[in-house]
Design a protein around this motif. Structure first.
Motif, PDB file in Angstrom:
ATOM      1  N   THR A  76      49.860  39.769  56.491  1.00 22.30           N
ATOM      2  CA  THR A  76      51.178  39.482  55.955  1.00 22.30           C
ATOM      3  C   THR A  76      51.111  38.785  54.597  1.00 22.30           C
ATOM      4  O   THR A  76      50.235  37.949  54.353  1.00 22.30           O
ATOM      5  CB  THR A  76      52.007  38.622  56.927  1.00 22.30           C
ATOM      6  OG1 THR A  76      53.294  38.376  56.351  1.00 22.30           O
ATOM      7  CG2 THR A  76      51.335  37.279  57.195  1.00 22.30           C
ATOM      8  N   SER A  77      52.047  39.125  53.733  1.00 26.19           N
ATOM      9  CA  SER A  77      52.140  38.482  52.422  1.00 26.19           C
ATOM     10  C   SER A  77      53.013  37.235  52.467  1.00 26.19           C
ATOM     11  O   SER A  77      53.116  36.518  51.476  1.00 26.19           O
ATOM     12  CB  SER A  77      52.706  39.465  51.384  1.00 26.19           C
ATOM     13  OG  SER A  77      54.006  39.896  51.769  1.00 26.19           O
ATOM     14  N   ASP A  78      53.628  36.991  53.645  1.00 19.43           N
ATOM     15  CA  ASP A  78      54.507  35.829  53.802  1.00 19.43           C
ATOM     16  C   ASP A  78      53.671  34.624  54.219  1.00 19.43           C
ATOM     17  O   ASP A  78      53.330  34.452  55.384  1.00 19.43           O
ATOM     18  CB  ASP A  78      55.586  36.116  54.842  1.00 19.43           C
ATOM     19  CG  ASP A  78      56.689  35.068  54.848  1.00 19.43           C
ATOM     20  OD1 ASP A  78      56.370  33.875  54.657  1.00 19.43           O
ATOM     21  OD2 ASP A  78      57.853  35.444  55.049  1.00 19.43           O
ATOM     22  N   GLU A  79      53.322  33.805  53.249  1.00 19.10           N
ATOM     23  CA  GLU A  79      52.454  32.658  53.511  1.00 19.10           C
ATOM     24  C   GLU A  79      53.077  31.684  54.497  1.00 19.10           C
ATOM     25  O   GLU A  79      52.387  31.105  55.339  1.00 19.10           O
ATOM     26  CB  GLU A  79      52.132  31.954  52.196  1.00 19.10           C
ATOM     27  CG  GLU A  79      51.138  30.813  52.329  1.00 19.10           C
ATOM     28  CD  GLU A  79      50.784  30.204  50.989  1.00 19.10           C
ATOM     29  OE1 GLU A  79      50.194  29.107  50.983  1.00 19.10           O
ATOM     30  OE2 GLU A  79      51.099  30.817  49.961  1.00 19.10           O
ATOM     31  N   ARG A  80      54.391  31.497  54.416  1.00 23.68           N
ATOM     32  CA  ARG A  80      55.064  30.559  55.316  1.00 23.68           C
ATOM     33  C   ARG A  80      54.937  31.009  56.770  1.00 23.68           C
ATOM     34  O   ARG A  80      54.620  30.211  57.649  1.00 23.68           O
ATOM     35  CB  ARG A  80      56.541  30.438  54.936  1.00 23.68           C
ATOM     36  CG  ARG A  80      57.334  29.495  55.857  1.00 23.68           C
ATOM     37  CD  ARG A  80      58.820  29.539  55.528  1.00 23.68           C
ATOM     38  NE  ARG A  80      59.374  30.863  55.717  1.00 23.68           N
ATOM     39  CZ  ARG A  80      59.762  31.333  56.906  1.00 23.68           C
ATOM     40  NH1 ARG A  80      59.625  30.603  57.999  1.00 23.68           N
ATOM     41  NH2 ARG A  80      60.275  32.544  56.988  1.00 23.68           N
ATOM     42  N   ARG A  82      52.688  32.953  58.019  1.00 20.87           N
ATOM     43  CA  ARG A  82      51.299  32.851  58.458  1.00 20.87           C
ATOM     44  C   ARG A  82      50.951  31.412  58.828  1.00 20.87           C
ATOM     45  O   ARG A  82      50.348  31.156  59.864  1.00 20.87           O
ATOM     46  CB  ARG A  82      50.364  33.368  57.363  1.00 20.87           C
ATOM     47  CG  ARG A  82      48.891  33.398  57.793  1.00 20.87           C
ATOM     48  CD  ARG A  82      48.041  34.208  56.832  1.00 20.87           C
ATOM     49  NE  ARG A  82      48.051  33.682  55.483  1.00 20.87           N
ATOM     50  CZ  ARG A  82      48.585  34.308  54.442  1.00 20.87           C
ATOM     51  NH1 ARG A  82      49.166  35.483  54.596  1.00 20.87           N
ATOM     52  NH2 ARG A  82      48.537  33.757  53.233  1.00 20.87           N
ATOM     53  N   LYS A  83      51.350  30.461  57.999  1.00 20.85           N
ATOM     54  CA  LYS A  83      51.042  29.059  58.274  1.00 20.85           C
ATOM     55  C   LYS A  83      51.765  28.575  59.531  1.00 20.85           C
ATOM     56  O   LYS A  83      51.205  27.822  60.338  1.00 20.85           O
ATOM     57  CB  LYS A  83      51.419  28.195  57.075  1.00 20.85           C
ATOM     58  CG  LYS A  83      50.499  28.384  55.873  1.00 20.85           C
ATOM     59  CD  LYS A  83      50.842  27.430  54.754  1.00 20.85           C
ATOM     60  CE  LYS A  83      49.912  27.633  53.551  1.00 20.85           C
ATOM     61  NZ  LYS A  83      48.489  27.380  53.892  1.00 20.85           N
ATOM     62  N   ASN A 336      45.750  39.027  50.932  1.00 22.98           N
ATOM     63  CA  ASN A 336      46.580  37.835  50.793  1.00 22.98           C
ATOM     64  C   ASN A 336      45.867  36.565  51.258  1.00 22.98           C
ATOM     65  O   ASN A 336      46.311  35.461  50.943  1.00 22.98           O
ATOM     66  CB  ASN A 336      47.886  38.012  51.578  1.00 22.98           C
ATOM     67  CG  ASN A 336      48.759  39.109  50.994  1.00 22.98           C
ATOM     68  OD1 ASN A 336      49.099  39.090  49.821  1.00 22.98           O
ATOM     69  ND2 ASN A 336      49.108  40.088  51.810  1.00 22.98           N
ATOM     70  N   LEU A 337      44.764  36.722  51.982  1.00 21.62           N
ATOM     71  CA  LEU A 337      43.994  35.554  52.408  1.00 21.62           C
ATOM     72  C   LEU A 337      43.022  35.093  51.330  1.00 21.62           C
ATOM     73  O   LEU A 337      42.619  33.935  51.311  1.00 21.62           O
ATOM     74  CB  LEU A 337      43.225  35.859  53.697  1.00 21.62           C
ATOM     75  CG  LEU A 337      44.071  35.930  54.976  1.00 21.62           C
ATOM     76  CD1 LEU A 337      43.192  36.334  56.154  1.00 21.62           C
ATOM     77  CD2 LEU A 337      44.742  34.610  55.258  1.00 21.62           C
ATOM     78  N   GLU A 343      41.703  29.561  56.584  1.00 26.32           N
ATOM     79  CA  GLU A 343      42.880  30.226  57.146  1.00 26.32           C
ATOM     80  C   GLU A 343      42.481  31.351  58.087  1.00 26.32           C
ATOM     81  O   GLU A 343      43.015  31.487  59.193  1.00 26.32           O
ATOM     82  CB  GLU A 343      43.761  30.768  56.005  1.00 26.32           C
ATOM     83  CG  GLU A 343      45.166  30.260  56.084  1.00 26.32           C
ATOM     84  CD  GLU A 343      46.079  30.872  55.031  1.00 26.32           C
ATOM     85  OE1 GLU A 343      47.275  30.633  55.130  1.00 26.32           O
ATOM     86  OE2 GLU A 343      45.594  31.567  54.118  1.00 26.32           O
TER      87      GLU A 343
END
Length: 371
Positions: A76-80, A82-83, A336-337, A343
């Motif tokens: 996923t490109s959505d960092e939020r 993923r976190k 994206n990582l 991570e």
């Protein structure tokens, strides 16, 4: 010039990570690197599982519990998101995760060498994984190289030699020099120039002086029986486990040594290695060959699969691809990582897997020690 051993180690590590970045860049730019459409660079770096884009409708609004493949979380490109997923799923991580160095600590020392394995022990890791071939003269040697299942252990591009390591005898192998200019290695060139291909016995004798676990991947044909006998000769059965993608080799080990401990576990431990094409019946497949462990590729290591293996009484490990394979993943689907690091490790840890065999054991070890 570094004035202390500590400064020198920091310098070596910094150079290694700089080399990693250059490797990833060259992989993304080079047309010679296999694409993600099914081509492969080695028998444990196959990659044709190009997963589709994630479906965000699978998110649970209550706890951000994304119940799909960990590969989709990495992708996923959505960092939020993923976190948030990592934070919500971290409770499932194993309390005493075992850290193993994949072919040693290959960003700091040349892969599959005595010094690389010694460094893993000095770091305080639980163990390391290595690859074994049986030469025609009867000697077991530690090497990976290029090639496929049909033609493994290739020297071209890795060493100043041609063909396969199986074309040589032990005295010839001991004289083969690694190619310090090769782009297939990710450690500093000065770590390569004086390195040599060790015998399995040399590596095991080093490990016997420590308490590290040694995972022996039976890479070449005919390796199972002589590897078991060598480990027994050195009285290291409690310190070694045998693994292979070729499950017939695992079955050979179990046929040789079916004995059980008082608690019902196998005296001689074996791991069934699975790649991206793992089937729904992986537990039955592992049981059929008498495996005591299941080894998942890192981006197929789901909590569901780990729990199935544990319920069947088998231990679990996640293995990471080599630098070339990880370079493909990190410049493609998991771009994206950015890198194999904290991570990515936390996503895999959330599966509850008991052991992780990684290319950067120093990073994972630091994470486990932080608590």
């Amino acid at each position: 010039m570094a004035n202390t051993a500590e400064e020198k180690n920091d310098c070596d590590t910094r150079k290694a990570y700089e080399m990693m970045e250059r490797t990833l860049t060259s992989l993304s730019e080079s047309s010679a690197v296999p694409s993600l459409n099914g081509s492969s660079v080695s028998n444990d770096d196959d990659d044709d599982d190009d997963r589709s884009d994630i479906d965000e409708s699978k998110w649970d609004d209550d706890d951000n519990n994304y119940d799909d493949h960990p590969a989709d979380i990495m992708r996923t490109s959505d960092e939020r998101k993923r976190k948030n997923w990592i934070e919500s799923q971290s409770k499932y991580a194993a309390e005493n995760l075992k850290v193993l160095g994949h072919r040693g600590s290959m960003y700091q020392e040349l892969e599959n060498t005595r010094r690389g394995f010694q460094l893993v022990s000095e770091m305080g890791c639980n163990g390391f994984e290595l690859d074994v071939f049986l030469l025609s003269c009867g000697t077991l040697v530690v090497y990976h190289g290029g090639g496929s299942d049909a033609n493994p252990g290739l020297l071209d591009g890795y060493c100043h030699a041609e063909g396969s390591i199986l074309d040589y005898k032990a005295d010839e192998v001991s004289r083969i020099k690694f190619n310090a200019d090769s782009d297939k290695f990710v450690c500093c060139p000065d770590k390569i120039r004086n390195a040599y291909i060790p015998t399995l016995e040399e590596v095991l004798l080093d490990a016997r002086e420590t308490d590290v676990m040694v995972k022996i991947e039976l890479k070449g044909s005919g390796t199972a029986e002589p590897a078991v006998r060598l480990v027994e000769k050195l009285d290291m059965t409690d310190q070694v486990a045998f693994s292979s993608f070729d499950h017939d080799r695992i079955a050979t080990v179990r046929k040789m040594r079916p004995e059980l401990n008082d608690d019902g576990t196998h005296m001689v431990r074996t791991g069934a290695l699975f790649n991206h094409d793992i089937s729904d019946n992986f537990v039955e497949e592992a049981r059929k060959v008498g495996a005591s462990e299941v080894h998942f590729r890192y981006d197929t290591c789901t909590r569901e699969r780990v729990e199935k293996a544990h319920e069947a009484g088998m231990d679990t490990m996640a293995w990471f691809r080599g630098p070339i394979g990880m370079g493909q993943d990190l410049t493609g689907r998991y771009k994206n990582l950015g890198c194999e690091g904290e991570e990515m490790y936390r996503i895999v840890m959330a599966s509850g897997v008991q052991s992780m065999c990684v290319n950067r054991p120093d990073v994972l070890l630091d994470m486990t020690q932080e608590g």
